[in-house]
Design a protein around this motif. Structure first.
Motif, PDB file in Angstrom:
ATOM      1  N   GLY A  81     -16.542 -32.603  54.019  1.00 42.15           N
ATOM      2  CA  GLY A  81     -15.269 -33.503  53.635  1.00 42.15           C
ATOM      3  C   GLY A  81     -15.492 -34.607  52.817  1.00 42.15           C
ATOM      4  N   LEU A  82     -14.550 -35.273  52.441  1.00 40.05           N
ATOM      5  CA  LEU A  82     -14.491 -36.360  51.206  1.00 40.05           C
ATOM      6  C   LEU A  82     -14.226 -37.800  51.958  1.00 40.05           C
ATOM      7  CD1 LEU A  82     -12.328 -34.822  48.379  1.00 40.05           C
ATOM      8  CD2 LEU A  82     -14.995 -34.793  48.501  1.00 40.05           C
ATOM      9  N   ASP A  83     -15.333 -38.576  51.756  1.00 38.27           N
ATOM     10  CA  ASP A  83     -15.247 -39.819  52.294  1.00 38.27           C
ATOM     11  C   ASP A  83     -14.818 -39.906  53.880  1.00 38.27           C
ATOM     12  OD1 ASP A  83     -15.928 -41.042  50.103  1.00 38.27           O
ATOM     13  OD2 ASP A  83     -13.718 -41.283  49.538  1.00 38.27           O
ATOM     14  N   GLY A  84     -15.569 -38.928  54.678  1.00 36.06           N
ATOM     15  CA  GLY A  84     -15.266 -38.974  56.309  1.00 36.06           C
ATOM     16  C   GLY A  84     -14.001 -38.317  56.904  1.00 36.06           C
ATOM     17  N   ARG A  85     -13.352 -37.652  55.772  1.00 30.27           N
ATOM     18  CA  ARG A  85     -12.131 -36.724  56.157  1.00 30.27           C
ATOM     19  C   ARG A  85     -12.332 -35.655  56.031  1.00 30.27           C
ATOM     20  NH1 ARG A  85     -10.687 -41.677  53.054  1.00 30.27           N
ATOM     21  NH2 ARG A  85      -9.259 -42.861  54.098  1.00 30.27           N
ATOM     22  N   TYR A  86     -12.032 -34.903  57.586  1.00 24.02           N
ATOM     23  CA  TYR A  86     -12.572 -33.606  57.556  1.00 24.02           C
ATOM     24  C   TYR A  86     -11.255 -32.584  57.859  1.00 24.02           C
ATOM     25  CZ  TYR A  86     -16.923 -35.622  58.079  1.00 24.02           C
ATOM     26  OH  TYR A  86     -17.993 -36.396  57.407  1.00 24.02           O
ATOM     27  N   ALA A  87     -11.392 -31.338  57.466  1.00 24.63           N
ATOM     28  CA  ALA A  87     -10.483 -30.250  58.312  1.00 24.63           C
ATOM     29  C   ALA A  87     -11.118 -29.185  58.467  1.00 24.63           C
ATOM     30  CB  ALA A  87      -9.345 -30.041  57.037  1.00 24.63           C
ATOM     31  N   CYS A  88     -11.102 -28.466  59.473  1.00 29.84           N
ATOM     32  CA  CYS A  88     -12.021 -27.210  59.891  1.00 29.84           C
ATOM     33  C   CYS A  88     -11.240 -26.306  59.619  1.00 29.84           C
ATOM     34  CB  CYS A  88     -12.326 -27.378  61.310  1.00 29.84           C
ATOM     35  SG  CYS A  88     -13.127 -25.838  61.889  1.00 29.84           S
ATOM     36  N   GLY A  89     -11.971 -25.178  58.633  1.00 25.10           N
ATOM     37  CA  GLY A  89     -11.086 -23.973  58.152  1.00 25.10           C
ATOM     38  C   GLY A  89     -11.237 -22.944  59.252  1.00 25.10           C
ATOM     39  N   VAL A  90     -12.033 -23.224  60.357  1.00 21.58           N
ATOM     40  CA  VAL A  90     -12.426 -21.892  61.438  1.00 21.58           C
ATOM     41  C   VAL A  90     -11.374 -22.372  62.524  1.00 21.58           C
ATOM     42  CG1 VAL A  90     -13.809 -21.029  63.011  1.00 21.58           C
ATOM     43  CG2 VAL A  90     -14.509 -21.955  61.048  1.00 21.58           C
ATOM     44  N   CYS A  91     -10.979 -23.385  63.029  1.00 22.36           N
ATOM     45  CA  CYS A  91      -9.993 -23.651  64.176  1.00 22.36           C
ATOM     46  C   CYS A  91      -8.921 -24.550  63.683  1.00 22.36           C
ATOM     47  CB  CYS A  91     -10.853 -24.145  65.253  1.00 22.36           C
ATOM     48  SG  CYS A  91     -11.169 -26.009  65.006  1.00 22.36           S
ATOM     49  N   GLY A  92      -8.689 -25.206  62.462  1.00 22.11           N
ATOM     50  CA  GLY A  92      -7.727 -25.938  62.022  1.00 22.11           C
ATOM     51  C   GLY A  92      -7.673 -27.457  62.439  1.00 22.11           C
ATOM     52  N   TRP A  93      -8.781 -27.944  63.114  1.00 17.54           N
ATOM     53  CA  TRP A  93      -9.010 -29.202  63.368  1.00 17.54           C
ATOM     54  C   TRP A  93      -8.941 -30.229  62.292  1.00 17.54           C
ATOM     55  CZ3 TRP A  93     -12.915 -32.657  62.392  1.00 17.54           C
ATOM     56  CH2 TRP A  93     -12.900 -33.965  63.127  1.00 17.54           C
ATOM     57  N   VAL A  94      -8.384 -31.240  62.275  1.00 16.18           N
ATOM     58  CA  VAL A  94      -8.254 -32.087  61.293  1.00 16.18           C
ATOM     59  C   VAL A  94      -8.407 -33.621  62.015  1.00 16.18           C
ATOM     60  CG1 VAL A  94      -6.879 -33.370  59.419  1.00 16.18           C
ATOM     61  CG2 VAL A  94      -6.726 -30.939  60.007  1.00 16.18           C
ATOM     62  N   ASN A  95      -9.244 -34.491  61.337  1.00 16.07           N
ATOM     63  CA  ASN A  95      -9.347 -35.803  61.854  1.00 16.07           C
ATOM     64  C   ASN A  95      -8.299 -36.623  61.004  1.00 16.07           C
ATOM     65  OD1 ASN A  95     -10.775 -36.008  59.344  1.00 16.07           O
ATOM     66  ND2 ASN A  95     -12.063 -37.616  59.984  1.00 16.07           N
ATOM     67  N   ASP A  96      -8.161 -37.859  61.923  1.00 20.69           N
ATOM     68  CA  ASP A  96      -7.032 -38.963  61.222  1.00 20.69           C
ATOM     69  C   ASP A  96      -7.614 -39.391  60.019  1.00 20.69           C
ATOM     70  OD1 ASP A  96      -5.704 -41.772  61.596  1.00 20.69           O
ATOM     71  OD2 ASP A  96      -4.582 -40.028  61.866  1.00 20.69           O
ATOM     72  N   HIS A  97      -6.628 -39.690  59.115  1.00 19.56           N
ATOM     73  CA  HIS A  97      -7.052 -40.147  57.839  1.00 19.56           C
ATOM     74  C   HIS A  97      -7.593 -41.527  58.012  1.00 19.56           C
ATOM     75  CE1 HIS A  97      -3.656 -43.210  57.330  1.00 19.56           C
ATOM     76  NE2 HIS A  97      -3.123 -42.262  58.142  1.00 19.56           N
ATOM     77  N   SER A  98      -7.333 -42.141  58.914  1.00 15.63           N
ATOM     78  CA  SER A  98      -7.816 -43.603  59.331  1.00 15.63           C
ATOM     79  C   SER A  98      -9.195 -43.747  59.474  1.00 15.63           C
ATOM     80  CB  SER A  98      -6.985 -44.325  60.365  1.00 15.63           C
ATOM     81  OG  SER A  98      -7.241 -43.805  61.480  1.00 15.63           O
ATOM     82  N   GLU A  99      -9.766 -42.698  59.830  1.00 14.08           N
ATOM     83  CA  GLU A  99     -11.410 -42.568  59.998  1.00 14.08           C
ATOM     84  C   GLU A  99     -12.153 -42.292  58.988  1.00 14.08           C
ATOM     85  OE1 GLU A  99     -12.310 -39.385  63.123  1.00 14.08           O
ATOM     86  OE2 GLU A  99     -10.312 -39.657  63.988  1.00 14.08           O
ATOM     87  N   GLY A 100     -11.533 -42.358  57.764  1.00 10.89           N
ATOM     88  CA  GLY A 100     -12.383 -42.247  56.550  1.00 10.89           C
ATOM     89  C   GLY A 100     -13.074 -43.459  56.499  1.00 10.89           C
ATOM     90  N   HIS A 101     -13.953 -43.241  55.221  1.00 13.44           N
ATOM     91  CA  HIS A 101     -15.001 -44.346  54.955  1.00 13.44           C
ATOM     92  C   HIS A 101     -14.626 -45.344  54.242  1.00 13.44           C
ATOM     93  CE1 HIS A 101     -18.469 -41.202  55.768  1.00 13.44           C
ATOM     94  NE2 HIS A 101     -17.901 -41.634  57.011  1.00 13.44           N
ATOM     95  N   ARG A 102     -13.517 -45.288  53.373  1.00 11.82           N
ATOM     96  CA  ARG A 102     -12.631 -46.267  52.486  1.00 11.82           C
ATOM     97  C   ARG A 102     -11.469 -45.810  52.351  1.00 11.82           C
ATOM     98  NH1 ARG A 102     -15.907 -44.756  46.908  1.00 11.82           N
ATOM     99  NH2 ARG A 102     -16.242 -42.706  47.358  1.00 11.82           N
TER     100      ARG A 102
END
Length: 104
Positions: free
Chosen positions: A40-61
């Protein structure tokens, strides 16, 4: 006739920082749902296999504001309208009855 609504007054543009943001950092992790190795970019992720996405606030900046986007069109210029997609294809004709032979 209904009067036209007036445009909302936009807040003044912020001038907190005029320096360009550093380029995003490529980060890697395991998906929290299925365990797939993802990037991902700057700690923001989206999984292409299962569709999980982390919250944007979890990013590094912080995320850039719209006025910090280098690809943003200049003021007063509107984005071009998107053309509609191709027209739907007509349904194919049903297969002719194999027992009906023409000229019989």
């Amino acid at each position: 006739m209904t009067p036209r609504p007036h445009r909302a007054h936009l807040p003044e543009e912020r001038t907190e920082s005029t320096a360009p943001l550093p380029p995003p950092e490529l980060t890697e992790a395991e998906c929290r749902r299925c365990g797939t190795y993802i990037a991902g970019l700057d700690g923001r992720y989206a999984c292409g296999v299962c569709g999980w996405v982390n919250d944007h606030s979890e990013g590094h900046r912080r995320l850039p504001r719209a006025d910090e986007d280098p690809d943003r069109p200049p003021k007063g210029r509107r984005r071009p309208k998107q053309l509609p997609g191709p027209p739907p294809e007509p349904d194919p004709d049903p297969d002719p009855d194999p027992e009906a032979v023409p000229g019989s």
